[in-house]
Write a protein that holds these residues in place. Structure first.
Motif, PDB file in Angstrom:
ATOM      1  N   PRO A   1       0.619  -6.708   3.119  1.00  0.00           N
ATOM      2  CA  PRO A   1       1.627  -6.195   2.187  1.00  0.00           C
ATOM      3  C   PRO A   1       1.547  -4.672   2.146  1.00  0.00           C
ATOM      4  N   TYR A   2       2.698  -4.011   2.022  1.00  0.00           N
ATOM      5  CA  TYR A   2       2.732  -2.549   2.106  1.00  0.00           C
ATOM      6  C   TYR A   2       1.833  -1.875   1.066  1.00  0.00           C
ATOM      7  N   ILE A   3       1.741  -2.462  -0.117  1.00  0.00           N
ATOM      8  CA  ILE A   3       1.026  -1.844  -1.236  1.00  0.00           C
ATOM      9  C   ILE A   3      -0.433  -1.520  -0.899  1.00  0.00           C
ATOM     10  N   ILE A   4      -1.001  -2.231   0.094  1.00  0.00           N
ATOM     11  CA  ILE A   4      -2.377  -1.946   0.526  1.00  0.00           C
ATOM     12  C   ILE A   4      -2.518  -0.476   0.937  1.00  0.00           C
ATOM     13  N   HIS A   5      -1.464   0.072   1.547  1.00  0.00           N
ATOM     14  CA  HIS A   5      -1.527   1.464   2.011  1.00  0.00           C
ATOM     15  C   HIS A   5      -1.651   2.462   0.849  1.00  0.00           C
ATOM     16  N   PRO A   6      -0.708   2.456  -0.120  1.00  0.00           N
ATOM     17  CA  PRO A   6      -0.898   3.380  -1.257  1.00  0.00           C
ATOM     18  C   PRO A   6      -2.200   3.139  -2.044  1.00  0.00           C
TER      19      PRO A   6
ATOM     20  N   LEU B   1       2.079   6.451  -5.679  1.00  0.00           N
ATOM     21  CA  LEU B   1       3.541   6.491  -5.598  1.00  0.00           C
ATOM     22  C   LEU B   1       4.072   7.283  -4.409  1.00  0.00           C
ATOM     23  N   HIS B   2       3.170   7.697  -3.494  1.00  0.00           N
ATOM     24  CA  HIS B   2       3.592   8.710  -2.512  1.00  0.00           C
ATOM     25  C   HIS B   2       4.686   8.239  -1.550  1.00  0.00           C
ATOM     26  N   ASP B   3       4.831   6.940  -1.364  1.00  0.00           N
ATOM     27  CA  ASP B   3       5.849   6.470  -0.420  1.00  0.00           C
ATOM     28  C   ASP B   3       7.072   5.847  -1.085  1.00  0.00           C
ATOM     29  N   VAL B   4       7.117   5.821  -2.409  1.00  0.00           N
ATOM     30  CA  VAL B   4       8.216   5.072  -3.040  1.00  0.00           C
ATOM     31  C   VAL B   4       9.579   5.754  -2.890  1.00  0.00           C
TER      32      VAL B   4
ATOM     33  N   ALA C   1      -5.239  12.283   2.756  1.00  0.00           N
ATOM     34  CA  ALA C   1      -5.665  10.901   2.499  1.00  0.00           C
ATOM     35  C   ALA C   1      -4.704   9.921   3.169  1.00  0.00           C
ATOM     36  N   ASP C   2      -3.405  10.230   3.090  1.00  0.00           N
ATOM     37  CA  ASP C   2      -2.363   9.414   3.712  1.00  0.00           C
ATOM     38  C   ASP C   2      -2.591   9.337   5.223  1.00  0.00           C
ATOM     39  N   ARG C   3      -2.832  10.509   5.829  1.00  0.00           N
ATOM     40  CA  ARG C   3      -3.038  10.552   7.264  1.00  0.00           C
ATOM     41  C   ARG C   3      -4.330   9.820   7.652  1.00  0.00           C
TER      42      ARG C   3
ATOM     43  N   HIS D   1      -5.766   7.275   6.174  1.00  0.00           N
ATOM     44  CA  HIS D   1      -5.585   5.824   6.177  1.00  0.00           C
ATOM     45  C   HIS D   1      -4.698   5.379   7.341  1.00  0.00           C
ATOM     46  N   ASN D   2      -3.656   6.152   7.654  1.00  0.00           N
ATOM     47  CA  ASN D   2      -2.812   5.800   8.796  1.00  0.00           C
ATOM     48  C   ASN D   2      -3.591   5.845  10.102  1.00  0.00           C
ATOM     49  N   MET D   3      -4.507   6.815  10.228  1.00  0.00           N
ATOM     50  CA  MET D   3      -5.319   6.897  11.448  1.00  0.00           C
ATOM     51  C   MET D   3      -6.309   5.735  11.521  1.00  0.00           C
TER      52      MET D   3
END
Ligand code: MN
Length: 495
Positions: A57-62, A84-87, A151-153, A155-157
């Motif tokens: 589920p997407y929410i795992i990322h935020p 909330l960074h991707d909402v 932090a976003d980058r 987790h994406n990495m």
């Protein structure tokens, strides 16, 4: 004896909302925790039905991004913005609605993280450049937004294996060129080392794997040596009844990789394994040197005092290299717990003054403590075109650096290729205008001499000198120095 290898990494595998709540439970007030819960609930309901490429589920990322931020001990609003960074990008909610619900600070950060709309640019390249510029300028404007981006980058990495091969390379390259230098500039070593290792893994997969295996072998073979030294260090520390801690650290793969590329071999990287000794007071760092050097002979010339002369990213520590068992060289890093916090988290370590004015305080820290701030503003002012701006920032700010000793022995950071003129104008434009002669390491050098790390630079000045010549502009490398020289030229003044 067992020792703990400090892998300097934070993991988000299997992070859940419950784990996030547990992590923040002791550090934030009840009111703050309530606000974080509200942010989670909104993000969760908005991302409902969305999935990541991993199938989660997407929410795992935020949640993971907020978790990384909480580990950095950032303030409550930054964690809310992390959730909330991707909402705004991915759902129908607007920035003003977020402002209404969570206040202006959270909404500004969410807006800052949200990517630039694709509509305004005709090509992908233009869009990429504009986006890069936005990220870089955020460094000077709102450092908390940059922490969310990092932090976003991160987790994406960490979850890059689910992307296509092409996307992997693209992201890894951008991370290496943009986010790694930013993390380094802010002194956030934990994020920097993990980001660069992850990037290398996708950019040079074979070499990465080979080196990783070699280093694991070395680590295994070093265990007896490490345990023997640890025993002695604990003995030394136990002579005094004060808090202390020792960690063993293996240099991260990408740093070793870069050294090897510069012609070193695995055998002569003397800080491949290092001991990190942490104590409670600055004086004790220095006092510890003697018993350590009495136990293990110091390798003279390798002692570094980054406490009295900190690195420009605020890293502080004593470094000494000693002859360990079998005469192998081992590095010791001695610092206080506070210095270690700055070394691990960088700027984020200054967080935690809960008087509701985090943004101001953090920006003030950036202005006062970090040398990149002024250069960034100058470049932004000077280069209107996004392409020119980005290439200049790469050259001056994100590039490799040299560290030279300037006025009063202060360590000054300059981009590779910088000349004495860059140093002089960085020190003070008035000072730059009076240069007569430049002495580097006791020898006179020309004004366009290319500075090297550890150079000792002195200037002979003359208050009634003729001032800068027009050819000085070419001899300086940094935008700031060039601009100041131009402003001091008589011709320029007339225009
Ligand atoms: Mn994201």
């Amino acid at each position: 004896m067992k020792y703990l290898l400090d892998i300097e990494q934070m993991k988000t595998d299997g992070v859940t909302y419950e784990k996030l709540l547990w992590l923040i439970s002791s550090e934030y007030t009840e009111e703050e925790i309530e606000k974080i819960k509200r942010a989670y609930e909104l993000a969760n309901s908005l991302h409902q039905g969305q999935f990541r490429q991993s199938g989660e589920p997407y929410i795992i990322h935020p949640i993971s991004v907020a978790y990384i931020l909480a580990e950095l001990h950032v303030d409550c609003d930054t964690i809310c913005a992390g959730l909330l960074h991707d909402v705004v990008e991915d759902t129908d909610i607007t920035v003003s609605k977020i402002e209404e619900m969570f206040g202006i600070d959270v909404s500004v950060m969410v807006d800052g993280v949200t990517k630039i709309s694709k509509l305004n640019f005709s090509t992908k390249e233009e869009e990429r450049l504009a986006n890069t510029r936005k990220i870089i300028l955020t460094l000077a404007k709102d450092i908390r937004t940059i922490m969310i981006k990092l932090a976003d980058r991160l987790h994406n990495m960490r979850t890059l294996q689910f992307k296509s091969r092409e996307k992997q390379r693209e992201n890894a390259l951008e991370t290496m060129e943009l986010y790694v230098p930013i993390a380094y500039m802010l002194g956030a070593y934990r994020i920097k080392t993990e980001l660069e290792d992850l990037s290398l893994r996708y950019l040079q997969p074979e070499e990465y794997q080979e080196l990783k295996e070699k280093m694991e072998e070395i680590e295994k073979a070093s265990t007896p040596c490490i345990e023997e030294m640890l025993g002695k260090i604990y003995e030394i520390l136990s002579c005094e009844d004060a808090p202390s801690e020792v960690k063993v650290r293996m240099k991260n793969i990408c740093s070793v990789y870069k050294r090897l590329k510069r012609g070193r071999t695995l055998d002569n990287i003397h800080d491949l394994i290092s001991f990190k000794i942490m104590v409670d007071e600055v004086d004790r760092c220095y006092l510890l040197l003697r018993p350590i050097h009495e136990t293990y002979k110091p390798y003279n010339g390798k002692m570094k005092d980054y406490i009295c002369n900190p690195k420009t990213n605020q890293y502080r520590s004593l470094h000494t290299t000693v002859f360990g068992p079998d005469d192998r060289l081992v590095q010791m890093q001695i610092r206080t717990f506070d210095m270690d916090k700055v070394a691990s988290f960088g700027l984020a370590a200054y967080w935690g003054m809960h008087d509701g004015n985090e943004r101001e305080i953090m920006q003030q820290q950036v202005r006062e403590k970090y040398q990149f701030y002024d250069s960034l503003l100058e470049i932004n002012h000077k280069f209107v075109d996004n392409h020119d701006f980005v290439s200049q920032v790469r050259k001056e700010i994100l590039s490799d650096k040299v560290y030279v000793y300037g006025l009063g022995g202060k360590l000054i950071e300059l981009p590779e290729g910088a000349t004495p003129l860059d140093l002089a104008y960085k020190t003070d434009p008035k000072f730059g205008n009076t240069i007569d002669k430049v002495i580097v390491n006791d020898k006179e050098v020309p004004l366009d001499y290319v500075l090297h790390t550890k150079d000792r630079v002195r200037f002979l000045t003359n208050a009634i000198s003729y001032g800068p010549n027009s050819d000085w502009v070419e001899k300086a490398q940094t935008t700031y120095a060039k601009q100041k020289i131009l402003e001091s030229l008589p011709v320029y003044k007339k225009n």
